[in-house]
Design a protein around this motif. Structure first.
Motif, PDB file in Angstrom:
ATOM      1  N   GLY A   1      -7.623  27.154  59.306  1.00  0.00           N
ATOM      2  CA  GLY A   1      -8.725  27.623  58.496  1.00  0.00           C
ATOM      3  C   GLY A   1      -9.027  29.091  58.656  1.00  0.00           C
TER       4      GLY A   1
ATOM      5  N   GLN B   1     -10.952  26.186  52.384  1.00  0.00           N
ATOM      6  CA  GLN B   1     -12.265  26.636  52.837  1.00  0.00           C
ATOM      7  C   GLN B   1     -12.989  27.406  51.732  1.00  0.00           C
TER       8      GLN B   1
ATOM      9  N   CYS C   1      -5.413  22.651  53.685  1.00  0.00           N
ATOM     10  CA  CYS C   1      -6.756  22.783  54.242  1.00  0.00           C
ATOM     11  C   CYS C   1      -7.438  23.918  53.503  1.00  0.00           C
TER      12      CYS C   1
ATOM     13  N   SER D   1      -9.703  21.148  58.914  1.00  0.00           N
ATOM     14  CA  SER D   1      -9.933  22.333  58.080  1.00  0.00           C
ATOM     15  C   SER D   1     -11.280  22.901  58.485  1.00  0.00           C
TER      16      SER D   1
ATOM     17  N   THR E   1      -3.126  26.458  54.753  1.00  0.00           N
ATOM     18  CA  THR E   1      -4.562  26.692  54.792  1.00  0.00           C
ATOM     19  C   THR E   1      -4.877  27.858  53.878  1.00  0.00           C
TER      20      THR E   1
ATOM     21  N   VAL F   1      -9.725  18.784  52.857  1.00  0.00           N
ATOM     22  CA  VAL F   1      -8.312  18.515  53.123  1.00  0.00           C
ATOM     23  C   VAL F   1      -7.764  17.835  51.885  1.00  0.00           C
TER      24      VAL F   1
END
Length: 259
Positions: free
Chosen positions: A148, A33, A31, A106, A5, A67
């Protein structure tokens, strides 16, 4: 299987680093962000050339999640089912997908801004909705994880100086209680090892030499169900990726699974 992530803090600005990191790290599922782009502008072609499929939920501005997988993508859900709106907008803060034997979410949890702000109350509502939304996946027999930027440090040890956060978000009891409620759905905190120093911080502010002075926070989390957690063979914060010109202010968190 290697899952990671990373709050990339603009996929457009970080694309060369992202592509190089995916290749060097051998990550199977990422994942991501804070894409800060739209779904139409997301670099699907460039990631596809590198062997990755993309499930993206993004509308530009400051949010956006994805993702990215080279082990397949199925059962994609964009958005947080039952999630609250903020100022009339359902922000793009969650996307989930099944990648081979593992299902992942995510998430980019709202920041909260400051205690007592409407955004703080929104953050707590959003976390409550997340717990409800993931409960079925968490209880299932297959490996499952929510990964995340949670914008919460789970314990006082997860910030460089607890006194520096007095009266601020990210460390308050209501936020931590919301994380505990999420874990109560059948998830556990997969804590990575640090590559340097004694605590696995994942975020360092750009300002005031936060990274060189290791004034960090552990706010990028991996919450896995029993099947996921029992398959974990290693986990680490790739602090090296936080170094150098053009880095995100977050480092990737990497987890290796035997699945």
């Amino acid at each position: 299987m290697r899952i990671a992530t990373w709050n990339v803090n603009s996929v457009t600005a970080r694309l060369p680093r992202l592509l190089a990191w995916l290749e060097s790290s051998g990550t199977d599922v990422l994942c991501l962000q804070e894409a800060k782009t739209t779904e139409e502008q997301f670099p699907v072609a460039e990631l596809g050339a590198a062997g990755y499929e993309c499930a993206v939920h993004a509308t530009g501005r400051w949010n956006g999640v994805a993702v990215i997988s080279r082990t397949g993508l199925a059962d994609v859900v964009r958005g947080l089912p039952g999630g609250p709106e903020y100022e009339g907008v359902a922000e793009p803060r969650a996307v989930s997908a099944t990648c081979g034997p593992v299902r992942v979410w995510s998430v980019y949890v709202p920041n909260g801004r400051e205690v007592g702000h409407d955004h703080y109350a929104y953050k707590l509502r959003w976390l409550a909705a997340l717990k409800d939304a993931v409960s079925a996946d968490a209880a299932a027999g297959r490996p499952f994880a929510v990964l995340g930027d949670f914008n919460i440090a789970p314990t006082d040890e997860d910030v460089w100086d607890r006194a520096a956060f007095d009266g601020a978000t990210h460390v308050t009891e209501p936020e931590r209680a919301a994380l505990a409620e999420l874990r109560g759905a059948g998830l556990s905190d997969v804590v990575p090892r640090p590559l340097k120093y004694d605590h696995p911080f994942t975020y360092w502010d750009y300002r005031q030499l936060g990274f060189p002075k290791n004034r960090g926070m552990r706010i990028d989390l991996v919450y896995g169900n029993e099947a996921f957690a029992s398959a974990v063979k290693d986990g680490y914060v790739d602090r090296e990726e936080r170094k150098g010109k053009g880095a995100s202010d977050h480092a990737p968190v990497v987890v290796d699974l035997d699945v």
